[in-house]
Design a protein around this motif. Structure first.
Motif, PDB file in Angstrom:
ATOM      1  N   GLU A  62       0.865  -1.434   0.032  1.00 17.09           N
ATOM      2  CA  GLU A  62      -0.129   0.403   0.219  1.00 17.09           C
ATOM      3  C   GLU A  62       0.635   1.443  -0.013  1.00 17.09           C
ATOM      4  O   GLU A  62       2.214   0.961   0.080  1.00 17.09           O
ATOM      5  CB  GLU A  62      -0.853  -0.058   0.973  1.00 17.09           C
ATOM      6  N   TYR A  63      -0.020   2.336  -0.561  1.00 17.38           N
ATOM      7  CA  TYR A  63       0.658   3.918  -0.675  1.00 17.38           C
ATOM      8  C   TYR A  63      -0.044   4.096   1.542  1.00 17.38           C
ATOM      9  O   TYR A  63      -0.974   3.822   1.486  1.00 17.38           O
ATOM     10  CB  TYR A  63       0.553   4.422  -0.876  1.00 17.38           C
ATOM     11  N   LEU A  64       0.298   4.962   1.465  1.00 20.49           N
ATOM     12  CA  LEU A  64       0.676   5.300   3.102  1.00 20.49           C
ATOM     13  C   LEU A  64       0.299   7.066   2.804  1.00 20.49           C
ATOM     14  O   LEU A  64       1.470   6.841   3.112  1.00 20.49           O
ATOM     15  CB  LEU A  64       1.176   4.309   4.456  1.00 20.49           C
ATOM     16  N   ILE A  65      -0.499   7.837   3.559  1.00 19.89           N
ATOM     17  CA  ILE A  65      -0.463   8.921   3.558  1.00 19.89           C
ATOM     18  C   ILE A  65      -1.002   9.219   5.248  1.00 19.89           C
ATOM     19  O   ILE A  65      -2.080   9.439   5.788  1.00 19.89           O
ATOM     20  CB  ILE A  65      -1.589   9.506   2.794  1.00 19.89           C
ATOM     21  N   LYS A  66       0.085  10.519   6.045  1.00 21.99           N
ATOM     22  CA  LYS A  66      -0.062  10.418   7.177  1.00 21.99           C
ATOM     23  C   LYS A  66      -0.127  12.188   7.266  1.00 21.99           C
ATOM     24  O   LYS A  66       0.519  13.474   6.446  1.00 21.99           O
ATOM     25  CB  LYS A  66       1.200  10.337   7.525  1.00 21.99           C
ATOM     26  N   ALA A  67      -1.727  12.656   7.649  1.00 19.74           N
ATOM     27  CA  ALA A  67      -1.345  14.640   7.692  1.00 19.74           C
ATOM     28  C   ALA A  67      -1.508  14.763   9.034  1.00 19.74           C
ATOM     29  O   ALA A  67      -2.807  13.687   9.874  1.00 19.74           O
ATOM     30  CB  ALA A  67      -2.211  14.875   6.820  1.00 19.74           C
ATOM     31  N   GLU A  68      -0.950  15.737   9.118  1.00 14.61           N
ATOM     32  CA  GLU A  68      -0.608  16.588  10.547  1.00 14.61           C
ATOM     33  C   GLU A  68      -2.281  17.815  10.632  1.00 14.61           C
ATOM     34  O   GLU A  68      -2.056  18.539   9.583  1.00 14.61           O
ATOM     35  CB  GLU A  68       0.435  17.643  11.037  1.00 14.61           C
ATOM     36  N   LEU A  69      -3.044  16.940  11.488  1.00 14.48           N
ATOM     37  CA  LEU A  69      -4.039  18.133  11.234  1.00 14.48           C
ATOM     38  C   LEU A  69      -5.105  18.150  13.480  1.00 14.48           C
ATOM     39  O   LEU A  69      -5.625  17.908  13.918  1.00 14.48           O
ATOM     40  CB  LEU A  69      -5.226  16.601  10.938  1.00 14.48           C
ATOM     41  N   PRO A  70      -3.213  19.229  13.741  1.00 10.16           N
ATOM     42  CA  PRO A  70      -3.872  19.569  15.353  1.00 10.16           C
ATOM     43  C   PRO A  70      -4.517  20.146  15.620  1.00 10.16           C
ATOM     44  O   PRO A  70      -5.263  20.652  15.266  1.00 10.16           O
ATOM     45  CB  PRO A  70      -2.714  19.905  15.442  1.00 10.16           C
ATOM     46  N   GLU A  71      -5.657  20.118  16.295  1.00 13.80           N
ATOM     47  CA  GLU A  71      -6.328  20.375  16.889  1.00 13.80           C
ATOM     48  C   GLU A  71      -8.129  20.724  16.082  1.00 13.80           C
ATOM     49  O   GLU A  71      -8.505  21.069  15.890  1.00 13.80           O
ATOM     50  CB  GLU A  71      -6.160  22.313  17.410  1.00 13.80           C
ATOM     51  N   ILE A  72      -7.652  19.548  14.873  1.00 18.42           N
ATOM     52  CA  ILE A  72      -9.102  19.076  13.828  1.00 18.42           C
ATOM     53  C   ILE A  72      -9.819  18.444  15.317  1.00 18.42           C
ATOM     54  O   ILE A  72      -9.274  17.073  15.037  1.00 18.42           O
ATOM     55  CB  ILE A  72      -8.844  19.139  12.718  1.00 18.42           C
ATOM     56  N   LYS A  73     -11.074  18.353  15.127  1.00 20.82           N
ATOM     57  CA  LYS A  73     -12.106  16.846  15.379  1.00 20.82           C
ATOM     58  C   LYS A  73     -12.043  16.408  14.295  1.00 20.82           C
ATOM     59  O   LYS A  73     -12.289  16.967  12.946  1.00 20.82           O
ATOM     60  CB  LYS A  73     -13.411  17.924  15.974  1.00 20.82           C
ATOM     61  N   LYS A  74     -12.625  15.042  14.151  1.00 22.24           N
ATOM     62  CA  LYS A  74     -12.968  14.362  12.778  1.00 22.24           C
ATOM     63  C   LYS A  74     -14.112  14.445  12.430  1.00 22.24           C
ATOM     64  O   LYS A  74     -13.773  13.997  11.081  1.00 22.24           O
ATOM     65  CB  LYS A  74     -13.006  12.595  13.836  1.00 22.24           C
ATOM     66  N   GLU A  75     -14.877  15.239  12.951  1.00 21.47           N
ATOM     67  CA  GLU A  75     -15.748  15.405  12.289  1.00 21.47           C
ATOM     68  C   GLU A  75     -15.457  16.326  11.349  1.00 21.47           C
ATOM     69  O   GLU A  75     -16.651  16.694  10.244  1.00 21.47           O
ATOM     70  CB  GLU A  75     -16.732  15.847  13.102  1.00 21.47           C
ATOM     71  N   ASP A  76     -14.679  17.364  11.360  1.00 20.44           N
ATOM     72  CA  ASP A  76     -14.525  18.389  10.382  1.00 20.44           C
ATOM     73  C   ASP A  76     -13.598  17.857   9.283  1.00 20.44           C
ATOM     74  O   ASP A  76     -12.831  19.011   8.382  1.00 20.44           O
ATOM     75  CB  ASP A  76     -13.883  19.598  10.858  1.00 20.44           C
ATOM     76  N   VAL A  77     -13.172  16.629   9.138  1.00 18.44           N
ATOM     77  CA  VAL A  77     -12.607  15.692   8.124  1.00 18.44           C
ATOM     78  C   VAL A  77     -13.181  15.793   7.509  1.00 18.44           C
ATOM     79  O   VAL A  77     -14.048  14.288   7.913  1.00 18.44           O
ATOM     80  CB  VAL A  77     -11.087  15.711   9.110  1.00 18.44           C
ATOM     81  N   LYS A  78     -13.012  15.296   5.653  1.00 14.96           N
ATOM     82  CA  LYS A  78     -13.363  14.742   4.805  1.00 14.96           C
ATOM     83  C   LYS A  78     -12.931  14.319   3.777  1.00 14.96           C
ATOM     84  O   LYS A  78     -11.954  15.091   3.597  1.00 14.96           O
ATOM     85  CB  LYS A  78     -14.854  16.041   4.470  1.00 14.96           C
ATOM     86  N   LEU A  79     -12.600  13.059   3.388  1.00 10.53           N
ATOM     87  CA  LEU A  79     -11.530  12.615   2.693  1.00 10.53           C
ATOM     88  C   LEU A  79     -12.637  11.989   1.716  1.00 10.53           C
ATOM     89  O   LEU A  79     -13.670  10.851   2.077  1.00 10.53           O
ATOM     90  CB  LEU A  79     -11.433  11.267   3.101  1.00 10.53           C
ATOM     91  N   THR A  80     -12.061  11.775  -0.060  1.00 12.80           N
ATOM     92  CA  THR A  80     -12.849  11.563  -0.663  1.00 12.80           C
ATOM     93  C   THR A  80     -12.193  11.075  -1.607  1.00 12.80           C
ATOM     94  O   THR A  80     -10.932  11.376  -1.669  1.00 12.80           O
ATOM     95  CB  THR A  80     -13.617  13.072  -1.069  1.00 12.80           C
ATOM     96  N   VAL A  81     -12.499  10.064  -2.520  1.00 14.91           N
ATOM     97  CA  VAL A  81     -11.726  10.177  -3.721  1.00 14.91           C
ATOM     98  C   VAL A  81     -12.340   9.883  -5.349  1.00 14.91           C
ATOM     99  O   VAL A  81     -14.107   9.358  -4.943  1.00 14.91           O
ATOM    100  CB  VAL A  81     -11.470   8.109  -4.153  1.00 14.91           C
ATOM    101  N   GLN A  82     -12.300  10.780  -6.406  1.00 17.28           N
ATOM    102  CA  GLN A  82     -13.118  11.155  -7.430  1.00 17.28           C
ATOM    103  C   GLN A  82     -12.110  11.432  -8.454  1.00 17.28           C
ATOM    104  O   GLN A  82     -11.259  11.955  -8.205  1.00 17.28           O
ATOM    105  CB  GLN A  82     -14.165  11.765  -7.125  1.00 17.28           C
ATOM    106  N   ASP A  83     -12.169  10.681  -9.489  1.00 18.08           N
ATOM    107  CA  ASP A  83     -12.002  10.899 -10.753  1.00 18.08           C
ATOM    108  C   ASP A  83     -10.117  11.177 -10.287  1.00 18.08           C
ATOM    109  O   ASP A  83      -9.013  11.614 -10.727  1.00 18.08           O
ATOM    110  CB  ASP A  83     -12.106  12.352 -11.894  1.00 18.08           C
ATOM    111  N   ASN A  84      -9.772   9.246  -9.927  1.00 18.09           N
ATOM    112  CA  ASN A  84      -8.579   9.492  -9.489  1.00 18.09           C
ATOM    113  C   ASN A  84      -8.058  10.526  -8.707  1.00 18.09           C
ATOM    114  O   ASN A  84      -6.188  10.549  -8.871  1.00 18.09           O
ATOM    115  CB  ASN A  84      -7.456   9.219 -10.949  1.00 18.09           C
TER     116      ASN A  84
END
Length: 157
Positions: A62-84
């Motif tokens: 796999e590929y693994l992407i680690k993103a730093e999102l300090p002090e951000i709630k899980k509900e305030d993050v969106k992940l989408t995959v569209q058109d590659n």
């Protein structure tokens, strides 16, 4: 040519900080942002749009992407995959300003962010998985079965 300024390096009133501030204002105007000055402050504070820092690694599976999102709630993050394209978006909300506190410096950026990545050819965008813990978003992007190397036995006759 009124926009040109003569550079006089040995002028007595040379103030390099003022020169940098002028350059910041010109660049901000070019990009459509306005640097702001805190009330009663001499120093300008400019907060550009921000985007979280990421590390991208790869192994056999796999590929693994680690993103730093300090002090951000899980509900305030969106992940989408569209058109590659894999997109991570969200918002870090500004803390409530408390009346009895005097802020001397605010350097952390707030507001919406968006990071997008074109998926590699060997990635399977339909099987993306993500986990969020301690301000780190981990996005697992498995490699497709057709992309994994296969060992083929060759018979010698």
């Amino acid at each position: 040519m009124s926009g040109l300024t003569r550079w006089e390096p040995f002028r007595r009133q040379l103030n390099p900080w003022r020169e940098l501030e002028d350059m910041e204002q010109r660049l901000s105007a070019l990009w459509g942002r306005t640097p702001t000055k805190a009330e009663g402050q001499k120093e300008s504070i400019s907060v550009a749009e921000w985007s979280p820092l990421v590390d991208i690694t790869e192994d056999d599976k796999e590929y693994l992407i680690k993103a730093e999102l300090p002090e951000i709630k899980k509900e305030d993050v969106k992940l989408t995959v569209q058109d590659n394209v894999l997109a991570i978006s969200g918002e870090r909300k500004y803390e409530k300003e408390e009346k009895d506190k005097k802020y001397h410096r605010v350097e952390r950026a707030y507001g919406s962010f968006l990071r997008s990545f074109t998926l590699p050819e060997d990635a399977d965008g339909s099987k993306v998985a993500a986990e969020y813990k301690d301000g780190i978003l981990k996005v697992h992007l498995p490699k497709s079965e057709k992309a994994k190397p296969k060992s083929i036995d060759v018979k010698v006759s």
